[in-house]
Design a protein around this motif. Structure first.
Motif, PDB file in Angstrom:
ATOM      1  N   GLN A   1      49.966  50.489  49.596  1.00 53.49           N
ATOM      2  CA  GLN A   1      49.667  49.652  48.430  1.00 53.49           C
ATOM      3  C   GLN A   1      49.063  50.518  47.348  1.00 53.49           C
ATOM      4  O   GLN A   1      48.949  51.741  47.506  1.00 53.49           O
ATOM      5  CB  GLN A   1      48.819  48.424  48.785  1.00 53.49           C
ATOM      6  N   GLY A   2      48.625  49.887  46.227  1.00 54.63           N
ATOM      7  CA  GLY A   2      48.192  50.655  45.061  1.00 54.63           C
ATOM      8  C   GLY A   2      47.011  51.570  45.336  1.00 54.63           C
ATOM      9  O   GLY A   2      46.984  52.729  44.904  1.00 54.63           O
ATOM     10  N   ARG A   3      46.029  51.065  46.066  1.00 50.52           N
ATOM     11  CA  ARG A   3      44.809  51.867  46.252  1.00 50.52           C
ATOM     12  C   ARG A   3      45.057  53.108  47.091  1.00 50.52           C
ATOM     13  O   ARG A   3      44.321  54.081  46.988  1.00 50.52           O
ATOM     14  CB  ARG A   3      43.693  50.986  46.825  1.00 50.52           C
TER      15      ARG A   3
ATOM     16  N   GLU B   1      46.081  55.574  44.646  1.00 53.32           N
ATOM     17  CA  GLU B   1      44.884  56.026  43.904  1.00 53.32           C
ATOM     18  C   GLU B   1      44.095  57.029  44.740  1.00 53.32           C
ATOM     19  O   GLU B   1      43.652  58.060  44.243  1.00 53.32           O
ATOM     20  CB  GLU B   1      43.984  54.827  43.588  1.00 53.32           C
TER      21      GLU B   1
ATOM     22  N   PHE C   1      40.394  49.379  37.082  1.00 51.77           N
ATOM     23  CA  PHE C   1      40.365  48.305  38.073  1.00 51.77           C
ATOM     24  C   PHE C   1      39.340  48.687  39.141  1.00 51.77           C
ATOM     25  O   PHE C   1      38.992  49.853  39.279  1.00 51.77           O
ATOM     26  CB  PHE C   1      41.768  48.118  38.674  1.00 51.77           C
TER      27      PHE C   1
ATOM     28  N   THR D   1      39.331  49.045  42.429  1.00 54.17           N
ATOM     29  CA  THR D   1      39.677  50.058  43.444  1.00 54.17           C
ATOM     30  C   THR D   1      39.864  51.437  42.797  1.00 54.17           C
ATOM     31  O   THR D   1      39.585  52.462  43.422  1.00 54.17           O
ATOM     32  CB  THR D   1      40.976  49.684  44.194  1.00 54.17           C
ATOM     33  N   THR D   2      40.333  51.448  41.547  1.00 59.39           N
ATOM     34  CA  THR D   2      40.518  52.723  40.837  1.00 59.39           C
ATOM     35  C   THR D   2      39.151  53.364  40.616  1.00 59.39           C
ATOM     36  O   THR D   2      38.936  54.543  40.918  1.00 59.39           O
ATOM     37  CB  THR D   2      41.205  52.475  39.468  1.00 59.39           C
TER      38      THR D   2
ATOM     39  N   THR E   1      45.756  51.297  32.055  1.00 58.65           N
ATOM     40  CA  THR E   1      46.171  50.237  32.966  1.00 58.65           C
ATOM     41  C   THR E   1      46.965  49.193  32.176  1.00 58.65           C
ATOM     42  O   THR E   1      46.462  48.642  31.194  1.00 58.65           O
ATOM     43  CB  THR E   1      44.925  49.597  33.607  1.00 58.65           C
TER      44      THR E   1
ATOM     45  N   ASN F   1      44.061  44.605  33.555  1.00 54.73           N
ATOM     46  CA  ASN F   1      43.654  43.515  34.453  1.00 54.73           C
ATOM     47  C   ASN F   1      42.176  43.163  34.299  1.00 54.73           C
ATOM     48  O   ASN F   1      41.823  42.019  34.012  1.00 54.73           O
ATOM     49  CB  ASN F   1      43.977  43.913  35.899  1.00 54.73           C
TER      50      ASN F   1
ATOM     51  N   ASP G   1      48.520  53.203  35.155  1.00 61.00           N
ATOM     52  CA  ASP G   1      48.379  52.288  36.296  1.00 61.00           C
ATOM     53  C   ASP G   1      49.368  51.165  35.991  1.00 61.00           C
ATOM     54  O   ASP G   1      49.130  50.312  35.131  1.00 61.00           O
ATOM     55  CB  ASP G   1      46.932  51.782  36.394  1.00 61.00           C
TER      56      ASP G   1
ATOM     57  N   CYS H   1      50.812  48.586  37.594  1.00 58.37           N
ATOM     58  CA  CYS H   1      50.942  47.353  38.399  1.00 58.37           C
ATOM     59  C   CYS H   1      51.732  46.246  37.715  1.00 58.37           C
ATOM     60  O   CYS H   1      52.551  45.591  38.324  1.00 58.37           O
ATOM     61  CB  CYS H   1      49.567  46.795  38.725  1.00 58.37           C
ATOM     62  N   ARG H   2      51.444  46.024  36.418  1.00 56.14           N
ATOM     63  CA  ARG H   2      52.075  44.894  35.722  1.00 56.14           C
ATOM     64  C   ARG H   2      52.884  45.399  34.524  1.00 56.14           C
ATOM     65  O   ARG H   2      52.807  44.867  33.422  1.00 56.14           O
ATOM     66  CB  ARG H   2      51.000  43.870  35.320  1.00 56.14           C
TER      67      ARG H   2
ATOM     68  N   SER I   1      51.130  49.371  42.359  1.00 56.19           N
ATOM     69  CA  SER I   1      51.026  48.441  43.475  1.00 56.19           C
ATOM     70  C   SER I   1      52.220  47.507  43.387  1.00 56.19           C
ATOM     71  O   SER I   1      52.311  46.693  42.457  1.00 56.19           O
ATOM     72  CB  SER I   1      49.723  47.642  43.383  1.00 56.19           C
TER      73      SER I   1
ATOM     74  N   LYS J   1      52.757  45.012  44.903  1.00 60.04           N
ATOM     75  CA  LYS J   1      52.350  43.641  45.190  1.00 60.04           C
ATOM     76  C   LYS J   1      52.271  42.794  43.910  1.00 60.04           C
ATOM     77  O   LYS J   1      52.031  41.597  43.973  1.00 60.04           O
ATOM     78  CB  LYS J   1      50.998  43.656  45.896  1.00 60.04           C
ATOM     79  N   LYS J   2      52.420  43.452  42.759  1.00 55.43           N
ATOM     80  CA  LYS J   2      52.427  42.704  41.492  1.00 55.43           C
ATOM     81  C   LYS J   2      53.865  42.701  40.968  1.00 55.43           C
ATOM     82  O   LYS J   2      54.691  41.935  41.453  1.00 55.43           O
ATOM     83  CB  LYS J   2      51.460  43.361  40.494  1.00 55.43           C
TER      84      LYS J   2
END
Ligand SMILES: Cc1ncc(COP(=O)(O)O)c(C=O)c1O
Length: 445
Positions: free
Chosen positions: A81-83, A86, A106, A108-109, A164, A168, A197, A199-200, A237, A239-240
């Motif tokens: 996953q994303g983390r 990272e 974010f 976790t970042t 990012t 987020n 980053d 993700c989105r 990630s 997951k997004k």
């Protein structure tokens, strides 16, 4: 469905932390848009094609080619996953005392940078603090502040600069192409690698199409390609905007760096052609990346988020304006103006939304980003008090959103009777996941 007395008991048992609830006790789950999307028939079909060879699986090559097509980077390293991306990135490039700027890190970042004894610096643009102003690109980085940081710290202390998309922790707001271009130019002038980053990325690209002059006629995939052409690498990630339930990757054009990263990957994630994922997961992501840049999908998704935001804003609820891509962010400090930051107004609202209608969401304020001094126990508030209601992709319908609006507005109408919370337990890092709380006396909870 559940009753209010049932929800009161479950929430008390969970220490008033909705992360500790059983999801079957939640009616509408807006805790996160991460890994909660519904997969398409094509993704399930792709899963059936998953090839589980340990090394060199065709599923990996399909995944790599889908990533290269949109992101354009040569070296693609899958992670669970994303983390994980990272941790591998910062574990490779970051040394103690380094400084890493971002529009807003974010959680976790930030934690992965701080785990290297480096500093994570947020440089959001000034407009991002004005929650009610409908500026189109509040996710932008403050370019002048970046230049000052480079001058003050020296480029050699900055192993990379990150942006990012969408931002987020900064209200889900998009970053403009002009801002990405400006940051890329500064980084290149100083020899600092520039990472996104991502993700989105698709939601950000669609918001560029809708809001940035000159991009109205562009195809979303081409906008995404232009965004990444400005960068030296990215973390992702899946997951997004991968429309998958698990997965991620780390990508760059730097062959030497990728070698070092793969060494670290093998230590904790797995061989570089699966990186902690099953072949079937790689297939789901490859297909998801094709679907996520589809105009009709993005138009429906952004319209749903906007419909929700406008529905509660009409009743007077203060939200971060304008609605962004994946979530509505309520200004908890404005909603509960009588509850000071150290009495955790965002956490109080999260509890109330659950009690009122079984809605689960997340605090992004002092609980998530405030700090406790380990020596004195003194608490410092976070930079702002927000509550995020994130919409899983392709899951909820308009009638769910109508119900959601009713729940939020009902809590808004009795806001003066709602009190704050305090911590009864917290972990030293990423405390929001496992913290426990109790209501302060006078709380309506
Ligand atoms: C902007 C951003 N970066 C990184 C991450 C970390 O990704 P993951 O949850 O897959 O580890 C997230 C997850 O929510 C995120 O929103």
């Amino acid at each position: 469905m559940s009753t209010r007395p049932e929800r009161e008991a479950w929430l008390r048992e969970a220490g008033y932390n909705v992360f500790l609830l059983r999801s079957e006790h939640v009616l509408l789950d807006l805790l996160t848009d991460s890994g909660t999307s519904a997969m398409s028939a094509e993704q399930w079909a792709a899963i059936m094609r998953g090839d589980e060879a340990y090394a060199g699986s065709p599923s990996f090559y399909r995944f790599e080619s889908a990533v290269r097509d949109l992101f354009g980077f040569e070296h693609v390293i899958p992670t669970h996953q994303g983390r994980a991306a990272e941790r591998i990135l910062f574990g490779t490039v970051c040394s103690p005392g380094d400084v890493v700027p971002n529009n807003t890190h974010f959680d976790t970042t930030r934690a992965n940078i701080e785990a290297r004894d480096a500093r994570a610096i947020d440089l959001p643009c000034p407009e991002s603090g004005e929650t009610q102003e409908p500026h189109p690109f509040k996710g932008n980085m403050d370019v002048a502040a970046l230049e000052r940081l480079i001058q003050d710290e020296g480029a050699e202390k900055i192993p990379l600069c990150m942006i990012t998309v969408t931002n987020n922790s900064g209200g889900g707001q998009p970053v403009s192409m002009a801002n990405l271009r400006a940051v890329s130019k500064i980084c290149r002038a100083h020899g600092i690698p520039f990472y996104i980053d991502a993700c989105r990325f698709a939601e950000n690209a669609y918001l560029i199409k809708l809001r940035e002059v000159g991009y109205e006629q562009h195809n979303v995939a081409d906008i995404a390609r232009e965004m990444f052409s400005l960068a030296d690498g990215c973390t992702f990630s899946a997951k997004k905007d991968g429309l998958a339930n698990i997965g991620g990757f780390l990508a760059s054009n730097d062959a030497r760096l990728a070698e070092q990263e793969k060494d670290l990957l093998i230590l904790t994630e797995g061989f570089p052609t699966y990186g902690g994922l099953a072949g079937r997961d790689l297939e789901a992501i490859a297909q998801g990346l094709r679907e996520v840049v589809h105009h009709d999908y993005l138009e429906y998704r952004l319209a749903s988020v906007r419909y929700f935001g406008e529905g509660i804003a009409r009743a007077g609820v203060p939200i971060v304006q304008p609605p962004g891509g994946h979530a509505i962010y309520i200004d908890a400090a404005g909603f509960l103006a009588h509850v000071p930051p150290l009495q955790l107004p965002g956490q109080a609202l999260v509890a109330e939304f659950y009690l009122e209608g079984g809605v689960r969401c997340v605090e992004i304020g002092t609980v998530m980003f405030g700090r406790r001094d380990p020596a004195t126990g003194a608490e410092t508030p976070g930079p702002r008090e927000l509550v995020r209601l994130a919409m899983p992709r392709r899951v909820y319908t308009q009638s769910h959103v109508d119900y959601l609006i009713e729940v939020i507005v009902a809590v808004w109408r009795r806001r003066h009777a709602i009190g704050g919370f305090r911590f009864t337990h917290q972990a030293p890092v990423l405390r929001h996941f496992t913290a426990r709380f109790e209501p302060l006396s006078g709380s309506g909870t």
